[in-house]
Design an enzyme around this catalytic site. Structure first.
Site, PDB file in Angstrom:
ATOM      1  CG  ASP A 309      -1.910   1.529   0.898  1.00 56.02           C
ATOM      2  OD1 ASP A 309      -2.826   1.765   0.007  1.00 56.02           O
ATOM      3  OD2 ASP A 309      -1.683   1.863   2.352  1.00 56.02           O
ATOM      4  CG  ASP A 508      -0.337   2.905   7.780  1.00 53.11           C
ATOM      5  OD1 ASP A 508      -1.397   2.468   5.803  1.00 53.11           O
ATOM      6  OD2 ASP A 508      -0.138   3.694   8.092  1.00 53.11           O
ATOM      7  CG  ASP A 512      -3.626  -0.603   4.145  1.00 55.23           C
ATOM      8  OD1 ASP A 512      -4.308  -0.748   2.833  1.00 55.23           O
ATOM      9  OD2 ASP A 512      -3.090  -0.076   4.503  1.00 55.23           O
TER      10      ASP A 512
END
Length: 763
Positions: A309, A508, A512
């Site tokens: 991400d 994080d 996610d």
């Protein structure tokens, strides 16, 4: 890892095995052979019961059951009346289990260190005095005192300077100085004088408490992976039975069969794999990487695809000041001073970033008066007798005359996907601040190292527009960029990638969590990330550094390799011993003793996985790196002046251009050049000696030489300018030099920041 109950059970089995064997040996010379045989037989029964239970459990789970051969050897010994042999086999198995417990307890010490580090009380200022309270009583806003040697009990902002030992959280071995006003995380140890802290969280919701919950959860879940052992057992068990059958057919002697089964007792399979895997988990924990299970460590070692991400993983996850745009005659620091002074009274998410940027540049802020905030738009108020407005373009332009540069600045914000904060003073737009979520300093190096480690398919996931995401992806050199991704899109991408290999997903945020759970190995940035992401992940980076994932990958591969080596070593020696036993050259008793030696050798080899993979060496302290970064921040305003003077130069009157060029040249000579010369003459040679090799700092020194060349050219050209200003060709040449200097300085500073950050990484 063995539970306390299992450890006590294994110790009891060892005591019974030793006691019964010695008791039987002691009674045998006294012509009590029958008693000795009974004692040996009784001592075997507890181990026999454990083996029956374990084997039945394996069969119910349809596993290969590596305990099967041990069970078969004891049953055959009892059937043949070889009570002494059965007792020795039992002792061999019990000592192996006890040895595994010892190895596991040694390996898990680092996993438990944080749990023992947890504070239980705090000192709170209450009713005019410091009172000792239970840590559960801490609430946001409490004023706390942390004495020397105590652990910071909650997240908060420092009211006084502090010297902190953060090794339990970051691995950094040296104490780090923190200034008043800095935010610190719970879990650090006070290594200096007592200091005061304003709590921003309760102890239950602090950073350290979250880490403790993860550690406790991991310890409850951890069980060493047996998958590797089971795969080898699928080959080893049929081979053992074949050799035993061969021994029976050629000799018709069940004692030979027993000898084969005794040396085939697969303790290297039973013990070496879990010890190596647990040791690998332990070495990861030493580097601030929490691996929740042995299976996760094995999967990490076999990974071939990596998904990241962007926000909060590849980037810092919060806005940082990148550019200060100013109107003619205005200094960048003055614009930042106006904005930060007023933003002290604002609750907007960007306000803290602006105030932090001003403090990093050591700008003393003024107290705002008559502040009026328009939620989501901006804030206006009085600063040192001036009416100031700070906020969006629409908000500020409604109260001030827009600047000529504002359309181009807005366009730049759109191109780069950045946030902009405009500033006006007394009805005139005087500047603007460009804020971006910058890449982590360790991101480029971490991605390069991951690619070198064999992860050839590295994908960046982001919700950003395709043009912005593509630019960043090209900058980082990732294999693929998936832009404009929703959480559902990320989940689909992960599932599709799993069809062709083992996938690691790093994130994080709360959004996610589904992708982390869907990946073969989910990795969460746990130091500052969302709790949901950490809970869904298989691996949690307790240190806010992406490069620790590279270390974890290497340690996982090393642990798995050592596990395989230990198994192959043990199996190879066992097969040689089985052949000797099958041909009548090894008795059951001698075989049991030989197998014990093989077990110890396999265990000792597996324990090598505890060693932490050495890094590149810590060539400077974190404090030194922070000092160099602070020097760069002090020079950022000078860098802004270089590019903005180049922009404005064609529009300046001749004498004004000469004046501003002269002031810039003087600033470069007084501030920039001494900084670069000091690095080139003092810092770079020292780093070169520590790094070794043939002039490792040559490229960086070459950049210095180019900076020196351009500044000298500028100084000479500016010194030769006529009083009425530069000619049009001279303006073009000056712009070329200024833009060139701006580009090389930004590139050079970024390279140095990355270099210093990597060299200051604790090892």
């Amino acid at each position: 890892m063995a539970s306390i109950f299992t450890s006590k059970l294994n110790l009891a089995l060892l005591v019974v095995a030793i006691g019964s064997l010695l008791a039987g040996v002691a009674s045998y010379p006294l012509h009590h052979g029958a008693l000795a045989r009974q004692l040996w037989g009784i001592g075997v029964l507890p181990m026999l019961g454990i083996l029956l239970y374990d084997t039945a459990g394996s069969l119910l789970q349809r596993k290969a059951g590596v305990d099967f051969l041990a069970l078969l050897s004891i049953l055959l010994a009892l059937f043949l009346g070889e009570m002494l042999t059965a007792s020795v086999i039992s002792l061999m198995l019990a000592s192996g289990r006890a040895l595994e417990d010892y190895a596991s307890s040694q390996a898990q010490r680092e996993m438990s260190a944080l749990l023992q580090h947890a504070p239980r009380f705090a000192h709170r200022f209450q009713d005019g005095e410091w009172r000792k309270i239970d840590i559960k009583e801490i609430a946001p806003g409490n004023r706390l005192l942390v004495r020397n040697g105590e652990v910071v009990p909650a997240d908060g902002n420092l009211l006084t300077p502090a010297q902190l030992d953060e090794s339990a959280l970051t691995g950094e071995p040296l104490p780090i100085g923190r200034a008043a006003g800095e935010a610190i995380a719970s879990g650090a140890l006070n290594a200096g004088q007592p200091f005061e802290l304003l709590a921003t969280s309760s102890s239950e919701h602090s950073t350290f408490a979250g880490i403790l919950r993860l550690m406790h959860s991991a310890q409850q879940q951890q069980s060493p992976s047996a998958r590797l052992a089971d795969r080898y057992a699928l080959l080893f068990i049929p081979l053992t039975l074949f050799i035993a059958l061969f021994a029976w057919l050629v000799s018709n002697d069940l004692n030979r069969v027993l000898a084969v089964l005794v040396v085939a007792t697969p303790c290297p399979l039973i013990l070496a794999v879990p010890v190596a895997i647990v040791s690998g988990m332990s070495s990861c924990a030493k580097r601030g990487v929490l691996v929740k299970s042995g299976a996760a460590l094995e999967r990490l070692a076999q990974a071939n695809s990596l998904f990241f991400d962007k926000t909060g993983t590849l980037t810092g996850g919060h806005a940082r000041l990148a550019v200060i745009q100013v109107s003619s005659g205005i200094k960048p620091d003055n614009v930042l001073w106006l904005a930060a002074s007023l933003e002290q009274a604002c609750n907007h998410v960007l306000a803290e970033s602006i105030v932090t940027a001003a403090r990093e540049r050591a700008i003393a802020l003024a107290l705002p008066h008559s502040a009026e905030e328009a939620p989501g738009a901006g804030i206006s108020g009085d600063i040192a007798g001036h009416r100031v407005a700070v906020g969006s373009y629409d908000f500020v332009s409604s109260q001030a005359i827009p600047a000529p540069w504002s359309p181009l600045f807005l366009q730049r914000l759109a191109y780069e996907g950045a946030s902009g904060v405009f500033v006006s003073m007394d009805g005139v737009m005087v500047g603007a601040l460009q804020l971006v979520d910058k890449l982590r300093l360790d991101t480029p190096r971490a991605l390069r190292r991951l690619a070198l480690a064999g992860l050839g398919h590295i994908v960046m996931l982001t919700g950003d527009r395709k043009d912005i995401a593509g630019t960043l992806g090209n900058q980082l050199g990732v294999s693929e960029v998936l832009a404009e991704q929703t959480p559902a899109d990320k989940l689909t991408a992960i599932r599709r990638a799993r069809e062709s290999g083992i996938v690691v997903m790093v994130g994080d945020g709360v959004n996610d969590a589904p992708a982390l759970a869907a990946a073969d190995v989910g990795v969460a940035m746990g130091a500052r990330g969302a709790a949901a992401a950490a809970e869904a992940a298989d691996v949690v980076l307790l240190v806010d550094r992406l490069d620790r994932l590279v270390e974890a990958l290497h340690m996982a591969r090393r642990a798995r390799r050592i596990a395989a080596q230990s198994v192959i070593l043990g199996m190879g020696l066992s097969i040689a011993a089985m052949l000797a036993a099958a041909t009548g050259n090894l008795t059951p008793i001698a075989g049991a003793l030989l197998q014990e030696i093989i077990d110890v050798a396999a265990i000792l080899n597996a324990l090598r996985a505890r060693r932490v993979v050495p890094g590149n060496g810590s060539h400077m302290t974190a404090q030194d790196a922070e000092q160099l970064s602070a020097e760069h921040r002090e020079l950022e305003s000078l860098l802004s002046e270089v590019s903005q003077l180049a922009d404005r130069l064609p529009d300046l009157a001749g004498p004004q251009a000469v004046k501003e060029l002269g002031a810039l040249s003087q600033s470069l000579s007084e501030h920039l050049l001494p900084h670069e010369q000091q690095e080139d003459h003092e810092l770079y040679p020292e780093l070169a000696r520590q790094l070794g090799g043939d002039d490792p700092m040559a490229a960086m020194s070459g950049t210095h030489r180019e900076i020196f060349r351009i500044t000298r050219l500028l100084d000479r050209m500016i010194g030769d300018l006529p009083a009425d200003g530069p000619s049009p060709p001279a303006v073009q040449e000056l712009q070329r030099l200024l833009y060139g200097l701006d580009a090389i300085l930004h590139l050079h500073f970024a390279q140095e920041e990355e270099l210093y950050h990597s060299l200051s990484a604790p090892t």
